[in-house]
Design a protein around this motif. Structure first.
Motif, PDB file in Angstrom:
ATOM      1  N   ARG A  37       0.822  -1.220   0.000  1.00  0.00           N
ATOM      2  CA  ARG A  37       0.000   0.000   0.000  1.00  0.00           C
ATOM      3  C   ARG A  37       0.854   1.267   0.000  1.00  0.00           C
ATOM      4  O   ARG A  37       0.536   2.236  -0.668  1.00  0.00           O
ATOM      5  CB  ARG A  37      -0.932  -0.021   1.214  1.00  0.00           C
ATOM      6  N   GLU A  38       1.960   1.273   0.717  1.00  0.00           N
ATOM      7  CA  GLU A  38       2.802   2.473   0.796  1.00  0.00           C
ATOM      8  C   GLU A  38       3.459   2.823  -0.540  1.00  0.00           C
ATOM      9  O   GLU A  38       3.913   3.942  -0.733  1.00  0.00           O
ATOM     10  CB  GLU A  38       3.896   2.299   1.864  1.00  0.00           C
ATOM     11  N   ASN A  39       3.513   1.881  -1.466  1.00  0.00           N
ATOM     12  CA  ASN A  39       4.127   2.118  -2.777  1.00  0.00           C
ATOM     13  C   ASN A  39       3.100   2.406  -3.864  1.00  0.00           C
ATOM     14  O   ASN A  39       3.454   2.532  -5.039  1.00  0.00           O
ATOM     15  CB  ASN A  39       4.969   0.915  -3.193  1.00  0.00           C
ATOM     16  N   THR A  40       1.852   2.495  -3.489  1.00  0.00           N
ATOM     17  CA  THR A  40       0.792   2.710  -4.471  1.00  0.00           C
ATOM     18  C   THR A  40       0.903   4.085  -5.119  1.00  0.00           C
ATOM     19  O   THR A  40       1.092   5.084  -4.451  1.00  0.00           O
ATOM     20  CB  THR A  40      -0.592   2.561  -3.808  1.00  0.00           C
ATOM     21  N   GLN A  41       0.788   4.098  -6.437  1.00  0.00           N
ATOM     22  CA  GLN A  41       0.776   5.325  -7.231  1.00  0.00           C
ATOM     23  C   GLN A  41      -0.608   5.462  -7.854  1.00  0.00           C
ATOM     24  O   GLN A  41      -1.367   4.496  -7.912  1.00  0.00           O
ATOM     25  CB  GLN A  41       1.830   5.248  -8.337  1.00  0.00           C
ATOM     26  N   THR A  42      -0.932   6.643  -8.350  1.00  0.00           N
ATOM     27  CA  THR A  42      -2.215   6.837  -9.025  1.00  0.00           C
ATOM     28  C   THR A  42      -2.028   7.636 -10.312  1.00  0.00           C
ATOM     29  O   THR A  42      -1.112   8.457 -10.412  1.00  0.00           O
ATOM     30  CB  THR A  42      -3.228   7.599  -8.139  1.00  0.00           C
TER      31      THR A  42
END
Length: 71
Positions: free
Chosen positions: A18-23
């Motif tokens: 989750r901490e590496n999630t990009q959008t």
């Protein structure tokens, strides 16, 4: 056309953290069209959501709001 917010990791082969999630934001007719547009990128797509109404208005206020056009 609709705007979709795509949550993803940059490497398709890694476990989602989750901490590496990009959008990114993509304008398209359907979620399927968004997936076809992104298939050549090495993204591990977590989730795609259609933005509408107040949610879309809120996202537009972000400095990171930059919409790509799916073709």
């Amino acid at each position: 056309m609709a705007v979709f917010k795509v949550f993803f990791q940059h490497n398709r082969n890694e476990v989602i953290v989750r901490e590496n999630t990009q959008t990114i934001y993509v304008e398209a007719q359907t979620e399927e069209q968004v997936r076809r547009y992104l298939k050549d990128r090495n993204y591990n797509i977590e989730f795609i959501t259609k933005l509408e109404g107040a949610h879309l208005d809120y996202e537009k206020q972000s400095e990171d709001f930059n919409v790509e056009q799916a073709e």
